[in-house]
Design an enzyme around this catalytic site. Structure first.
Site, mmCIF file in Angstrom:
data_model
loop_
_atom_site.group_PDB
_atom_site.id
_atom_site.type_symbol
_atom_site.label_atom_id
_atom_site.label_comp_id
_atom_site.label_asym_id
_atom_site.label_seq_id
_atom_site.Cartn_x
_atom_site.Cartn_y
_atom_site.Cartn_z
ATOM 1 N N TYR A 37 -4.422 10.224 9.011
ATOM 2 C CA TYR A 37 -5.735 9.369 9.075
ATOM 3 C C TYR A 37 -5.122 8.258 10.308
ATOM 4 O O TYR A 37 -5.917 8.164 10.996
ATOM 5 C CB TYR A 37 -5.929 8.613 7.684
HETATM 6 O O1 UGB Z 1 -6.947 -0.558 5.295
HETATM 7 C C1 UGB Z 1 -7.414 0.946 5.548
HETATM 8 O O2 UGB Z 1 -7.512 1.091 6.899
HETATM 9 C C2 UGB Z 1 -7.515 1.656 4.737
HETATM 10 O O3 UGB Z 1 -7.939 0.991 3.345
HETATM 11 C C3 UGB Z 1 -7.919 2.144 2.484
HETATM 12 O O4 UGB Z 1 -6.750 2.676 2.202
HETATM 13 P P1 UGB Z 1 -5.815 2.370 0.999
HETATM 14 O O5 UGB Z 1 -5.265 0.924 1.418
HETATM 15 O O6 UGB Z 1 -4.806 3.528 0.865
HETATM 16 O O7 UGB Z 1 -6.804 2.206 -0.050
HETATM 17 P P2 UGB Z 1 -6.785 2.902 -1.765
HETATM 18 O O8 UGB Z 1 -7.011 4.280 -1.531
HETATM 19 O O9 UGB Z 1 -7.730 2.075 -2.391
HETATM 20 O O10 UGB Z 1 -5.383 2.539 -2.230
HETATM 21 C C4 UGB Z 1 -5.248 1.054 -2.528
HETATM 22 C C5 UGB Z 1 -3.856 0.862 -3.324
HETATM 23 O O11 UGB Z 1 -3.735 1.712 -4.310
HETATM 24 C C6 UGB Z 1 -2.672 2.534 -4.312
HETATM 25 N N1 UGB Z 1 -3.330 3.684 -5.286
HETATM 26 C C7 UGB Z 1 -4.066 4.599 -5.020
HETATM 27 C C8 UGB Z 1 -4.553 5.552 -5.616
HETATM 28 C C9 UGB Z 1 -4.077 5.951 -6.892
HETATM 29 O O12 UGB Z 1 -4.544 6.716 -7.588
HETATM 30 N N2 UGB Z 1 -2.984 5.082 -7.244
HETATM 31 C C10 UGB Z 1 -2.536 3.899 -6.683
HETATM 32 O O13 UGB Z 1 -1.817 3.431 -6.855
HETATM 33 C C11 UGB Z 1 -2.538 3.184 -3.189
HETATM 34 O O14 UGB Z 1 -1.072 3.578 -2.973
HETATM 35 C C12 UGB Z 1 -2.850 1.571 -2.251
HETATM 36 O O15 UGB Z 1 -1.418 1.008 -2.360
HETATM 37 C C13 UGB Z 1 -9.088 3.102 2.792
HETATM 38 O O16 UGB Z 1 -9.281 4.068 1.683
HETATM 39 C C14 UGB Z 1 -8.930 3.703 4.185
HETATM 40 O O17 UGB Z 1 -10.015 4.657 4.548
HETATM 41 C C15 UGB Z 1 -8.419 2.711 5.229
HETATM 42 O O18 UGB Z 1 -9.656 2.283 5.647
#
Ligand code: UGB
Length: 429
Positions: free
Chosen positions: A239
């Site tokens: 991504y």
């Molecule tokens: O800033 C971005 O550019 C991206 O932001 C977002 O990605 P992320 O920051 O990864 O958000 P998100 O999935 O909510 O996980 C948040 C936290 O929860 C943790 N996480 C997640 C899932 C889970 O089951 N457990 C967990 O601990 C996980 O490890 C993380 O630490 C958008 O989805 C992406 O499309 C993109 O726009």
């Protein structure tokens, strides 16, 4: 010696069951009638191929979505009409997505023309996209159903309306889903982006483009907070790699064709009408259903942290970027002079750990979460994000005002109402 059947089906051994009884008797009859049947079959095949080709040539649109026609053009034109002096006319891609729907409504509210484009894919529950679309329709925003990769559709839209701006938010989102479906990232974030840029380059006048990059481009960068000038050559997920590629690709179109381009690095956007695949959303669902949630932890059991940014702040950043975008300089596909190329962080500047996010959700939901801590798998996640937003502040006064506590309160209120929770009854179960 090969039999007649073997000659007819030489490349498919074993595929066809042939009755080998009465061979002698059937042989003569078989050879003439089979040849006749084959001739008929070949004629039919050629005819259907030719008609299929002309069908494709006459408009690939008929194969995918339904668009076009006088009524459709009228809807597009009406939706694109500007209702304020100095207003803009914006094509919003991904208009029924989370950020797209909010930005479309904000533009319409202040009197700008808005036409949406969305392919309503099923990465997450399309009924949520349909519900957002109903909201847009109720405000007079028309959403065209179609894919970014449909070049004919895009150029038709620019034939019908001289869009001043494109707000490009359609993308394959999600960091971890790339392990399951890598091609969808290439399809939307690379091929779709190039298709859109090709259309914008050829449009006359060319629009200015503002598009969604991502905080994930900082990848394994350890310097914090993240500034736009920091290195972005160590993506941790496909991504992130496609968003980084998007930044390079847009730079090329700015350089060669004079398109004014602004890339926005969004930092984990959350809020009402959000994306069900994101952690705050799926945690809420599971907590309410009494199911456990998985919380990832980094090396040495360090909590992961994100610079969670509330949707209203992101919308202000998008509108500020559109208003300050400058103009494209090309025409007829040729550059006439230098055009702005900009990249901005849109974050909140105060990272919060995932367990604290869960604490806040528990408080607003009045339900305890069943926490299941797991060591961060090698799935593309990064340990933390933290935006330096001074460039966006300087350029268009970007100033986030919603902290996670307040933003999640608004999200929870929306969630309970949207999913029909009779708050008291459900929460007391
Ligand atoms: O800033 C971005 O550019 C991206 O932001 C977002 O990605 P992320 O920051 O990864 O958000 P998100 O999935 O909510 O996980 C948040 C936290 O929860 C943790 N996480 C997640 C899932 C889970 O089951 N457990 C967990 O601990 C996980 O490890 C993380 O630490 C958008 O989805 C992406 O499309 C993109 O726009």
């Amino acid at each position: 010696m090969p039999s007649i059947e073997d000659e007819l089906f030489p490349s498919t051994p074993g595929k066809f069951k042939i009755d080998r009884s009465n061979r002698q008797l059937n042989r003569c009859f078989a050879s003439t009638s089979t040849m006749f049947l084959w001739a008929l079959f070949l004629i039919a095949l050629t005819a259907s191929y030719l008609s299929f080709q002309s069908f494709v040539d006459s408009g690939s649109r008929y194969l995918t979505a339904s668009w076009g026609g006088i009524q459709w053009e009228k809807q597009v034109r009406t939706s694109a009409q500007i209702h304020r002096s100095g207003g803009i006319s914006v094509l919003v891609t991904g208009a029924t997505g989370f950020v797209g729907s909010h930005v479309s409504l904000a533009l319409r509210k202040r009197g700008d023309g808005v036409v949406g484009l969305d392919n309503f894919n099923n990465y997450y529950d399309p009924s949520l996209k349909r519900a957002r679309m109903s909201l847009l329709s109720s405000r007079g925003i028309f959403v065209v159903e179609g894919d970014l990769n449909d070049a004919k559709l895009l150029s038709k839209l620019f034939d019908v309306v001289a869009f001043t701006h494109v707000m490009h938010l359609a993308a394959q989102a999600g960091v971890r889903y790339a392990l399951e479906n890598p091609q969808s990232y290439v399809h939307s974030n690379i091929a779709g982006l190039v298709n859109l840029l090709e259309t914008c380059k050829a449009a006359n006048p060319q629009p200015a483009i503002v598009w969604a990059s991502s905080s994930s481009v900082y990848g394994l960068n350890e310097k914090a907070p993240f500034s736009e000038s920091d290195r972005t050559d160590q993506p941790a997920s496909l991504y992130a790699a496609t968003k980084k590629a998007g930044e390079e690709i847009t730079h090329t179109y700015n350089h060669i064709y004079g398109l004014a381009i602004t890339g926005l690095r969004f930092f984990t956007v959350y809020g009402p009408w959000g994306r069900p695949d994101m952690a705050y959303f799926s945690f809420t669902r599971n907590i309410l259903q009494g199911k456990p949630i998985t919380i990832y932890r980094g090396k040495n059991r360090v909590d992961l942290a994100r610079d969670f940014t509330f949707i209203d702040d992101i919308v202000k950043g998008c509108l500020g970027s559109l208003d300050s975008s400058g103009k494209s300089t090309g025409s007829g596909g040729k550059k006439r002079g230098a055009a702005p190329y900009r990249i901005f962080n849109l974050g909140n500047t105060s990272p919060v750990t995932v367990p604290i996010l869960v604490d806040i959700l528990e408080k607003h939901l009045k339900v305890k979460a069943k926490r299941n801590f797991v060591e961060m798998p090698g799935n593309g996640d990064v340990p933390f994000t933290h935006a330096n937003i001074s460039s966006a502040r300087r350029e268009f006064g970007y100033k986030p005002t919603t902290d996670l506590e307040t933003g999640l309160k608004k999200f929870v209120r929306w969630y309970l109402s949207y999913y029909g929770y009779n708050t008291k009854a459900k929460l007391e179960q």
